[in-house]
Design a protein around this motif. Sequence first.
Motif, PDB file in Angstrom:
ATOM      1  N   LYS A 185       0.836  -1.199   0.000  1.00 36.70           N
ATOM      2  CA  LYS A 185       0.000   0.000   0.000  1.00 36.70           C
ATOM      3  C   LYS A 185       0.866   1.242   0.000  1.00 36.70           C
ATOM      4  CE  LYS A 185      -3.807   2.237   2.452  1.00 36.70           C
ATOM      5  NZ  LYS A 185      -4.740   2.179   3.616  1.00 36.70           N
ATOM      6  N   LEU A 186       0.490   2.221  -0.825  1.00 39.49           N
ATOM      7  CA  LEU A 186       1.194   3.496  -0.885  1.00 39.49           C
ATOM      8  C   LEU A 186       0.523   4.505   0.028  1.00 39.49           C
ATOM      9  CD1 LEU A 186       2.459   2.141  -3.401  1.00 39.49           C
ATOM     10  CD2 LEU A 186       2.354   4.352  -4.535  1.00 39.49           C
ATOM     11  N   ALA A 187       1.275   5.508   0.414  1.00 48.67           N
ATOM     12  CA  ALA A 187       0.717   6.602   1.214  1.00 48.67           C
ATOM     13  C   ALA A 187      -0.389   7.292   0.427  1.00 48.67           C
ATOM     14  CB  ALA A 187       1.814   7.595   1.566  1.00 48.67           C
ATOM     15  N   SER A 188      -1.337   7.869   1.134  1.00 49.73           N
ATOM     16  CA  SER A 188      -2.383   8.619   0.451  1.00 49.73           C
ATOM     17  C   SER A 188      -1.775   9.853  -0.212  1.00 49.73           C
ATOM     18  CB  SER A 188      -3.469   9.038   1.443  1.00 49.73           C
ATOM     19  OG  SER A 188      -2.962  10.046   2.317  1.00 49.73           O
ATOM     20  N   THR A 189      -2.502  10.391  -1.158  1.00 49.78           N
ATOM     21  CA  THR A 189      -1.995  11.579  -1.853  1.00 49.78           C
ATOM     22  C   THR A 189      -1.792  12.740  -0.882  1.00 49.78           C
ATOM     23  OG1 THR A 189      -4.250  12.199  -2.427  1.00 49.78           O
ATOM     24  CG2 THR A 189      -3.011  10.921  -4.055  1.00 49.78           C
ATOM     25  N   ARG A 190      -2.680  12.861   0.086  1.00 48.55           N
ATOM     26  CA  ARG A 190      -2.547  13.952   1.054  1.00 48.55           C
ATOM     27  C   ARG A 190      -1.310  13.753   1.923  1.00 48.55           C
ATOM     28  NH1 ARG A 190      -6.334  17.433   2.249  1.00 48.55           N
ATOM     29  NH2 ARG A 190      -7.995  16.063   1.472  1.00 48.55           N
ATOM     30  N   GLU A 191      -1.132  12.510   2.410  1.00 50.10           N
ATOM     31  CA  GLU A 191       0.025  12.232   3.271  1.00 50.10           C
ATOM     32  C   GLU A 191       1.338  12.471   2.521  1.00 50.10           C
ATOM     33  OE1 GLU A 191      -1.773   8.675   6.118  1.00 50.10           O
ATOM     34  OE2 GLU A 191      -0.856   8.178   4.187  1.00 50.10           O
ATOM     35  N   LEU A 192       1.418  12.014   1.275  1.00 54.50           N
ATOM     36  CA  LEU A 192       2.662  12.144   0.517  1.00 54.50           C
ATOM     37  C   LEU A 192       2.939  13.602   0.144  1.00 54.50           C
ATOM     38  CD1 LEU A 192       5.013  10.523  -0.536  1.00 54.50           C
ATOM     39  CD2 LEU A 192       3.765  10.126  -2.660  1.00 54.50           C
ATOM     40  N   GLY A 213      -0.846   0.945 -15.319  1.00 58.41           N
ATOM     41  CA  GLY A 213      -0.992  -0.379 -14.715  1.00 58.41           C
ATOM     42  C   GLY A 213      -0.041  -0.664 -13.573  1.00 58.41           C
ATOM     43  N   PHE A 214       0.747   0.308 -13.140  1.00 54.40           N
ATOM     44  CA  PHE A 214       1.669   0.080 -12.019  1.00 54.40           C
ATOM     45  C   PHE A 214       0.919   0.020 -10.684  1.00 54.40           C
ATOM     46  CE2 PHE A 214       4.598   1.728 -15.212  1.00 54.40           C
ATOM     47  CZ  PHE A 214       5.699   0.912 -15.044  1.00 54.40           C
ATOM     48  N   LEU A 215      -0.187   0.774 -10.577  1.00 56.09           N
ATOM     49  CA  LEU A 215      -0.956   0.846  -9.334  1.00 56.09           C
ATOM     50  C   LEU A 215      -2.396   0.436  -9.588  1.00 56.09           C
ATOM     51  CD1 LEU A 215       0.261   4.332  -7.960  1.00 56.09           C
ATOM     52  CD2 LEU A 215       1.221   2.064  -7.464  1.00 56.09           C
ATOM     53  N   ILE A 216      -3.043   0.016  -8.530  1.00 53.52           N
ATOM     54  CA  ILE A 216      -4.489  -0.196  -8.567  1.00 53.52           C
ATOM     55  C   ILE A 216      -5.096   0.543  -7.375  1.00 53.52           C
ATOM     56  CG2 ILE A 216      -4.435  -2.393  -9.800  1.00 53.52           C
ATOM     57  CD1 ILE A 216      -4.697  -3.822  -7.097  1.00 53.52           C
ATOM     58  N   ALA A 217      -6.286   1.080  -7.580  1.00 48.55           N
ATOM     59  CA  ALA A 217      -6.995   1.796  -6.504  1.00 48.55           C
ATOM     60  C   ALA A 217      -8.161   0.944  -6.023  1.00 48.55           C
ATOM     61  CB  ALA A 217      -7.484   3.145  -7.010  1.00 48.55           C
ATOM     62  N   ARG A 218      -8.289   0.800  -4.724  1.00 45.17           N
ATOM     63  CA  ARG A 218      -9.404   0.056  -4.117  1.00 45.17           C
ATOM     64  C   ARG A 218     -10.233   1.038  -3.297  1.00 45.17           C
ATOM     65  NH1 ARG A 218      -5.493  -4.784  -1.919  1.00 45.17           N
ATOM     66  NH2 ARG A 218      -5.003  -5.725  -3.977  1.00 45.17           N
ATOM     67  N   ARG A 219     -11.472   1.200  -3.714  1.00 45.18           N
ATOM     68  CA  ARG A 219     -12.344   2.162  -3.058  1.00 45.18           C
ATOM     69  C   ARG A 219     -12.445   1.872  -1.563  1.00 45.18           C
ATOM     70  NH1 ARG A 219     -16.094   5.655  -4.947  1.00 45.18           N
ATOM     71  NH2 ARG A 219     -15.883   4.806  -7.051  1.00 45.18           N
ATOM     72  N   GLY A 270      -7.502   2.340  -0.425  1.00 43.88           N
ATOM     73  CA  GLY A 270      -6.299   3.085  -0.766  1.00 43.88           C
ATOM     74  C   GLY A 270      -5.716   2.658  -2.106  1.00 43.88           C
ATOM     75  N   THR A 271      -4.440   2.976  -2.309  1.00 40.67           N
ATOM     76  CA  THR A 271      -3.744   2.710  -3.573  1.00 40.67           C
ATOM     77  C   THR A 271      -2.638   1.689  -3.317  1.00 40.67           C
ATOM     78  OG1 THR A 271      -4.183   4.981  -4.266  1.00 40.67           O
ATOM     79  CG2 THR A 271      -2.499   3.773  -5.493  1.00 40.67           C
ATOM     80  N   PHE A 272      -2.562   0.659  -4.196  1.00 41.04           N
ATOM     81  CA  PHE A 272      -1.651  -0.459  -3.975  1.00 41.04           C
ATOM     82  C   PHE A 272      -0.817  -0.724  -5.245  1.00 41.04           C
ATOM     83  CE2 PHE A 272      -5.249  -0.917  -1.240  1.00 41.04           C
ATOM     84  CZ  PHE A 272      -4.740  -1.379  -0.028  1.00 41.04           C
ATOM     85  N   VAL A 273       0.350  -1.351  -5.035  1.00 44.89           N
ATOM     86  CA  VAL A 273       1.188  -1.775  -6.162  1.00 44.89           C
ATOM     87  C   VAL A 273       0.517  -2.965  -6.843  1.00 44.89           C
ATOM     88  CG1 VAL A 273       3.444  -2.670  -6.867  1.00 44.89           C
ATOM     89  CG2 VAL A 273       3.282  -0.965  -5.025  1.00 44.89           C
ATOM     90  N   ALA A 274       0.375  -2.898  -8.160  1.00 43.74           N
ATOM     91  CA  ALA A 274      -0.299  -3.946  -8.920  1.00 43.74           C
ATOM     92  C   ALA A 274       0.601  -5.174  -9.071  1.00 43.74           C
ATOM     93  CB  ALA A 274      -0.692  -3.418 -10.304  1.00 43.74           C
ATOM     94  N   ASP A 275      -0.038  -6.333  -9.295  1.00 43.38           N
ATOM     95  CA  ASP A 275       0.713  -7.558  -9.579  1.00 43.38           C
ATOM     96  C   ASP A 275       1.377  -7.456 -10.958  1.00 43.38           C
ATOM     97  OD1 ASP A 275       0.022  -8.800  -7.201  1.00 43.38           O
ATOM     98  OD2 ASP A 275      -1.830  -9.641  -8.048  1.00 43.38           O
ATOM     99  N   GLY A 276       2.514  -8.133 -11.102  1.00 47.51           N
ATOM    100  CA  GLY A 276       3.156  -8.285 -12.410  1.00 47.51           C
ATOM    101  C   GLY A 276       3.905  -7.076 -12.912  1.00 47.51           C
ATOM    102  N   ALA A 277       4.205  -6.126 -12.027  1.00 52.32           N
ATOM    103  CA  ALA A 277       4.904  -4.916 -12.479  1.00 52.32           C
ATOM    104  C   ALA A 277       6.393  -4.940 -12.153  1.00 52.32           C
ATOM    105  CB  ALA A 277       4.274  -3.670 -11.867  1.00 52.32           C
ATOM    106  N   PHE A 278       6.876  -6.031 -11.534  1.00 53.88           N
ATOM    107  CA  PHE A 278       8.310  -6.151 -11.246  1.00 53.88           C
ATOM    108  C   PHE A 278       9.034  -6.705 -12.470  1.00 53.88           C
ATOM    109  CE2 PHE A 278      11.595  -9.294  -9.992  1.00 53.88           C
ATOM    110  CZ  PHE A 278      12.581  -8.401  -9.590  1.00 53.88           C
ATOM    111  N   LEU A 279      10.161  -6.116 -12.833  1.00 54.93           N
ATOM    112  CA  LEU A 279      10.967  -6.574 -13.970  1.00 54.93           C
ATOM    113  C   LEU A 279      12.399  -6.791 -13.506  1.00 54.93           C
ATOM    114  CD1 LEU A 279      11.188  -7.144 -17.039  1.00 54.93           C
ATOM    115  CD2 LEU A 279      11.798  -4.730 -17.330  1.00 54.93           C
TER     116      LEU A 279
END
Length: 463
Positions: free
Chosen positions: A36-43, A65-71, A74-83
């Motif tokens: 989970k990433l920090a909220s936009t306000r916190e960051l 596609g790097f992030l996904i938002a869950r109502r 919050g905002t999370f790192v998406a699967d399959g974005a590591f290279l």
Amino acid sequence: MLWLPIDRALNIPLNRQVYQQIRKKILQGQLQAGEKLASTRELSDELKVSRNVILEAYDQLLAEGFLIARRGSGTFVADGAFLAQPAKPFIFDNIDRQMAEENIINFRSGIPALHLFPRKTWVRIAQQLWHDSESTILGYGAPEGRIELRQALAHYLLKTRGVECHPEQIIITSGATQAMTLISRLLLTSDDIAIMEDPITNDIQTIFKASGATIYPIPVDELGIKANLLPDNLCPKFVFLTPSHQFPLGGILPIQRRIQLIQYARRKQCFLLEDDYDSEFRYEGPPVSSLQGLDPELVLYIGSFSKILSPALRIGYIVLPTQLIEKCRQLKWFTDLHTPSLDQLTLARFIQNGYMERHITKMKKFYKSQRNLLMHCLQSTFSHKVKVFGYSTGMHLIAEFEHINFTQELLLKIEQFGVKVYPVEDHTIEKGKYNNRLIIGYGHLKRNEIEQGVTRLFQAINN
């Protein structure tokens, strides 16, 4: 909390800096799937930037596609974005290499005196074209090249080289290298045989070998290719020649051997490839006529303006027998659509207005003076231990040194003395015949560099 350094002095928008750093951390695995990433306000509070900066960065990462938002979560790192990152290859320090080579006197052949390029005339013609021409010249061109240049070339080549052709037989290319590559694709397959002079420039050998064809060498002497050694038991697709100035040895092919070649090509139903790379600069006697003029339907004539004017122009050409025109046009289209139009039009006017012939006359005087100085330096420094030949045409000569074998060790030693030289042996197909000969170019050097270069060469050989 993410630590993202923000530099307001950079000429990169803040939202782009945030986006790039989060993206990099995800790709490299520092931020892992599901994290989970920090909220936009916190960051925004943490980084002391506007919340809009963070919103724009997050929106971009969500869109890619790097992030996904869950109502509500919050905002999370998406699967399959590591290279996974491959190991970094060793990188040569080209800057240090170039700086080191600045102190080396380089006797490379084929480089013109670029400081004498007719810049003012060229720029004036180009400006006139920009000012006067229709906007259509900025569009796509024909693969065979501008008709203006092909017409100018047909007239110029007939007048100066005895080449007999119609403008439709000319294909404009991006230098002679592209011309050779097109011919290789046009004529050769892996089952074919190509006959070549030996020695001949290594680059051309590489181009034709890439087709998978077999290269059959014919030795040369002081006059050029030994036409009497052409094989009767083979059926080659072509014979490659430099008849007006054999590269590298400098021979000029006499008419008797030219006729032998024409007769051989007729008998074998093959072509002759004539590379006319620098014969404009002839210092002893009248200009030599082209081989193409003897039988235009058997000879493919190749030329460029890299040595007459500048390699940076990347303009060359092929004069084709009529039966090959259409297929070569198609290959040219597949390769690059067309050669840059504005440079072609500038060159066409440069030729039509007489500037080309004036420039060649000027350069002949300059190169002849350079050649004479080099010959004097070699003969006065090495005395009877050097023989010089192949000097009647072009921008290089051949120096044969008595009892010297130019091994890799000796060449390295010479370079350590601040000189770079080029053995004839590098361009041979059958090795071991020319170990004591060097190709020494002089067109691009200053007079004091020629003098110092020969002195350094002598010191390296004799120390």
